[in-house]
Motif scaffolding. Structure first.
Motif, PDB file in Angstrom:
ATOM      1  N   SER A 162       0.824  -1.249   0.000  1.00  0.00           N
ATOM      2  CA  SER A 162      -0.094  -0.085   0.014  1.00  0.00           C
ATOM      3  C   SER A 162       0.732   1.219   0.017  1.00  0.00           C
ATOM      4  N   LEU A 163       1.003   2.208  -1.161  1.00  0.00           N
ATOM      5  CA  LEU A 163       1.737   3.223  -1.246  1.00  0.00           C
ATOM      6  C   LEU A 163       1.225   4.361  -0.047  1.00  0.00           C
ATOM      7  N   LEU A 164      -0.359   4.477  -0.033  1.00  0.00           N
ATOM      8  CA  LEU A 164      -0.666   5.411   0.993  1.00  0.00           C
ATOM      9  C   LEU A 164      -0.443   5.106   2.348  1.00  0.00           C
ATOM     10  N   GLY A 165      -0.596   3.640   2.540  1.00  0.00           N
ATOM     11  CA  GLY A 165      -0.099   3.467   3.926  1.00  0.00           C
ATOM     12  C   GLY A 165       1.159   3.789   4.425  1.00  0.00           C
ATOM     13  N   ALA A 166       2.075   3.492   3.391  1.00  0.00           N
ATOM     14  CA  ALA A 166       3.538   4.094   3.756  1.00  0.00           C
ATOM     15  C   ALA A 166       3.685   5.544   3.771  1.00  0.00           C
ATOM     16  N   PHE A 167       2.772   6.318   3.024  1.00  0.00           N
ATOM     17  CA  PHE A 167       2.860   7.799   3.417  1.00  0.00           C
ATOM     18  C   PHE A 167       1.992   8.117   4.864  1.00  0.00           C
ATOM     19  N   ASP A 168       1.096   7.352   5.075  1.00  0.00           N
ATOM     20  CA  ASP A 168       0.534   7.758   6.401  1.00  0.00           C
ATOM     21  C   ASP A 168       1.342   7.508   7.489  1.00  0.00           C
ATOM     22  N   SER A 169       2.233   6.448   7.497  1.00  0.00           N
ATOM     23  CA  SER A 169       3.240   6.551   8.758  1.00  0.00           C
ATOM     24  C   SER A 169       3.918   7.758   8.689  1.00  0.00           C
ATOM     25  N   PHE A 170       4.202   8.391   7.709  1.00  0.00           N
ATOM     26  CA  PHE A 170       4.873   9.767   7.954  1.00  0.00           C
ATOM     27  C   PHE A 170       4.174  10.870   8.265  1.00  0.00           C
ATOM     28  N   SER A 171       2.718  10.717   7.557  1.00  0.00           N
ATOM     29  CA  SER A 171       1.960  12.046   7.844  1.00  0.00           C
ATOM     30  C   SER A 171       1.290  12.016   9.189  1.00  0.00           C
ATOM     31  N   VAL A 172       0.724  10.640   9.510  1.00  0.00           N
ATOM     32  CA  VAL A 172      -0.168  10.396  10.523  1.00  0.00           C
ATOM     33  C   VAL A 172       0.497  10.103  11.888  1.00  0.00           C
ATOM     34  N   ASP A 173       1.418   9.020  11.505  1.00  0.00           N
ATOM     35  CA  ASP A 173       1.953   8.487  12.848  1.00  0.00           C
ATOM     36  C   ASP A 173       3.331   9.126  13.008  1.00  0.00           C
ATOM     37  N   HIS A 174       3.830   9.908  12.149  1.00  0.00           N
ATOM     38  CA  HIS A 174       4.859  11.064  12.268  1.00  0.00           C
ATOM     39  C   HIS A 174       6.290   9.987  12.579  1.00  0.00           C
ATOM     40  N   VAL A 175       6.342   9.071  11.946  1.00  0.00           N
ATOM     41  CA  VAL A 175       7.846   8.221  12.008  1.00  0.00           C
ATOM     42  C   VAL A 175       8.094   8.199  10.723  1.00  0.00           C
ATOM     43  N   PHE A 176       9.661   7.860  10.682  1.00  0.00           N
ATOM     44  CA  PHE A 176      10.261   7.851   9.333  1.00  0.00           C
ATOM     45  C   PHE A 176      10.485   6.417   8.817  1.00  0.00           C
ATOM     46  N   ASP A 177       9.414   6.014   8.030  1.00  0.00           N
ATOM     47  CA  ASP A 177       9.132   4.628   7.627  1.00  0.00           C
ATOM     48  C   ASP A 177      10.101   4.253   6.621  1.00  0.00           C
ATOM     49  N   VAL A 178      11.412   3.547   6.896  1.00  0.00           N
ATOM     50  CA  VAL A 178      12.329   3.186   5.952  1.00  0.00           C
ATOM     51  C   VAL A 178      11.901   2.029   5.144  1.00  0.00           C
ATOM     52  N   ARG A 179      11.009   1.244   5.767  1.00  0.00           N
ATOM     53  CA  ARG A 179      10.548   0.269   4.720  1.00  0.00           C
ATOM     54  C   ARG A 179       9.590   0.890   3.579  1.00  0.00           C
TER      55      ARG A 179
END
Lengths: 288, 343
Positions: free
Chosen positions: A245-262
């Protein structure tokens, strides 16, 4: 590659497309920035970025539709493909030019976290990481458009096809939820995916022996795994596809505020795959 | 030098190029001639690496176009059938882009550009948008692109198509100028053009080589031996009886036109002198006498005839000795004219 890159950037900004893309994306980011950050007082600029994502779905097809399709229609590809430059250089030149156009509105957006910072608490690191993720997501979408554009001679088909595919990517999480989570369902789903991969391999290699070998080996591995540990297959398919999920990966940045290396790796590997496929499509056309 | 070896290109079941082999020597102006759809453009596209051949090899200056594409393409300037132009660029921007694409050394780029612009008479148009140029100017910009950097081999696909007569003359003189220092390969379906420019002609038909020689040699091979065309003042019967007094005449067709007679005479050996004295003695003035030769046009029409039998016959003639060919040419001509309406 440099020559093609320069020409493409120049061409985007000599025509309406580059300016329109920059203006539209800046305007929408501005609207959501105003609504969420300035009026509602949200300290995270990434909230506004997340709301702007859907605009890319419309803007990216417009940016990418003519990249390869127009060259083919006007026969200028004869110039590029008979010049002493590799196909990879031609495709990369065009791709980097589109990334440059995408970078323009995002460079303007980089001011927004600073505006928040001067008016109160800002989370600069998190926000700039989100802008990076937004850029990479856009880059992945542009790579989708590049591939579709290489498949057709018509700009309209290219735009509509890209829009359709991007829509699927946007609805990905919702669609994955409808997949069966039983072990048998996962087995069937994996075999369908294997068949699709084999179809792609066959289209690229035009060699049925290779395709058959991939199919037999893949099917043996999947069925073998199913017989050995069928309980592990329960929920495997939605779980596996959910990771793409491309949007899921973006959400970890924008909603969870973590730097999602994966997530970053997902974007980068998808971009590499799509650009590679585009090069293969162009190469293969020589032989058909 | 370009070597084309056993080239085959198939589109599904259709064979566009069928076991084509030829060699273009350095410094030659080599013409590919054939009716529309004979495989000229496909051959050129394969030679420049735009398309890949189903079978066979193309060597450009010793570099295989598929195995060492960059080295081979560096030696070639190519003008495709439709000039590959970007309408949103000016002429100068476009040529600068091409120079960079061809990786010309930056310090020589400006001189090269100036020289190419003046050779193609585009100096006054350098700042104009390609979108606004006429067909003739666009063709010249395409040509300028092909000769940019002065590669040793220049490949031009129908360089004069769609130009007005004055532009055709200009482009031809430019090609002749280039031929002094470059190997030029050009294609055309217009015969006079090939004859005016080329040292060597390859006639293609349905992807196969029908003939490959100098234009003069092709005409020579098909020249009609001892046949003569005459116009003589007098009546047909009187003239015919005079002709029959000459030794060695094998056939004589006479036709009255007003007070003159037009004749076609075949003879063993050279009968011109004997005919002159015979007519002089009979006080029948010869107005015109010339040896009949098959023109390149006739050769071409026969070789590329739609009817396979006619084409095969014409091809067989080229292999035969000129004397035998002479008798048969007339038959082939009568069967094989008028099919190529675009000529």
């Amino acid at each position: 590659m440099k020559a093609i890159y320069k020409r493409e950037v120049q061409s985007y900004f000599n025509s309406m497309i580059g300016w329109m893309f920059t203006a539209a994306l800046t305007a929408f980011i501005g609207i959501y920035f105003m609504a969420y950050n300035l009026f509602q007082g949200d300290a995270y600029f990434s909230t506004a970025l997340g709301a702007t994502l859907f605009v890319l779905m419309v803007l990216v097809p417009i940016l990418t539709m003519r990249s390869m399709a127009e060259e083919r229609r006007s026969r200028t590809d004869q110039l590029l493909l008979t010049a002493p430059a590799s196909v990879t250089a031609v495709v990369m030149g065009k791709y980097l030019a589109m990334l440059t156009v995408l970078a323009c509105p995002l460079a303007i957006a980089c001011l927004c976290p600073l505006i928040i910072h001067f008016n109160g608490t800002a989370f600069l690191l998190s926000d700039y990481a989100s802008i990076l993720a937004f850029f990479l997501l856009g880059a992945a979408e542009i790579a989708v458009g590049l591939l579709i554009s290489a498949l057709t001679e018509s700009q309209v088909l290219s735009a509509v096809g890209t829009f359709g595919l991007l829509l699927v990517l946007y609805l990905w999480d919702g669609l994955v939820a409808y997949l069966p989570s039983t072990a048998g369902g996962s087995l069937a789903g994996l075999l369908v995916i294997l068949a699709l991969v084999c179809f792609l391999v066959n289209a690229l290699s035009s060699n049925w022996k290779v395709t058959a070998a991939v199919f037999v080996a893949g099917a043996a591995a999947i069925i073998g795994g199913y017989i050995a540990a069928s309980d592990r297959f329960a929920g495997l398919l939605p779980d596996m596809l959910g990771r793409f999920s491309l949007l899921g990966a973006f959400d970890s940045f924008s909603v969870d505020h973590v730097f999602d290396v994966r997530g970053i790796l997902l974007y980068l590997s998808l971009i590499a795959l799509l650009v590679f496929l585009t090069v293969q499509v162009v190469q293969k056309r020589r032989w058909n | 030098m370009i070597e084309v070896k056993n080239l085959v290109k198939r589109y599904g079941n259709h064979c566009a190029v069928d076991h084509l082999s030829f060699t273009v020597e350095d410094g030659q102006v080599f013409g590919l001639l054939g009716p529309n759809g004979a495989g000229k453009s496909t051959t050129m596209n394969i030679m420049t690496g735009y398309l890949a051949a189903t079978e066979g090899d193309v060597l450009i200056q010793g570099h295989n176009i598929l195995e060492e594409p960059e080295a081979a393409r560096k030696c070639v300037g190519y003008l495709p059938e439709i000039p590959p132009l970007y309408p949103d660029m000016t002429v100068l921007e476009y040529l600068r882009f091409c120079a960079e694409l061809k990786k010309l050394p930056a310090e020589r780029r400006k001189e090269d550009l100036d020289e190419v612009l003046s050779l193609t008479h585009l100096n006054g148009q350098a700042e104009r948008l390609i979108r606004n140029l006429s067909k003739g100017y666009r063709q010249r910009v395409g040509l300028a692109q092909a000769i940019l950097g002065f590669p040793p081999i220049i490949i031009l696909d129908e360089p004069t198509v769609g130009l007005d007569p004055k532009q055709v003359v200009e482009i031809r003189s430019l090609i002749r100028h280039l031929a002094k220092e470059h190997t030029v390969l050009l294609s055309s379906h217009i015969l006079s053009e090939i004859r005016a420019m080329c040292d060597h002609v390859l006639i293609l038909r349905k992807g196969k080589v029908m003939a490959c020689d100098t234009p003069e040699a092709l005409e020579e091979k098909l020249s009609a031996g001892g046949a003569l065309e005459l116009s003589v003042r007098g009546s047909a019967e009187a003239v015919r009886s005079t002709v029959l007094t000459v030794d060695g005449i094998t056939s004589c067709e006479a036709q009255q036109e007003g007070d003159t007679v037009k004749m076609m005479i075949s003879a063993d050996g050279d009968a011109r002198e004997a005919l002159f004295y015979a007519f002089a003695q009979a006080r029948q003035p010869i107005l015109e006498m010339r040896p009949k030769t098959a023109t390149l046009e006739e050769v071409f029409l026969d070789l590329t005839d739609e009817d396979d039998a006619v084409a095969a016959q014409a091809a067989a003639l080229l292999a035969d000795t000129p004397d035998e060919a002479a008798v048969q040419t007339t038959d082939a001509e009568q069967e094989g004219t008028g099919d190529e309406s675009d000529l």
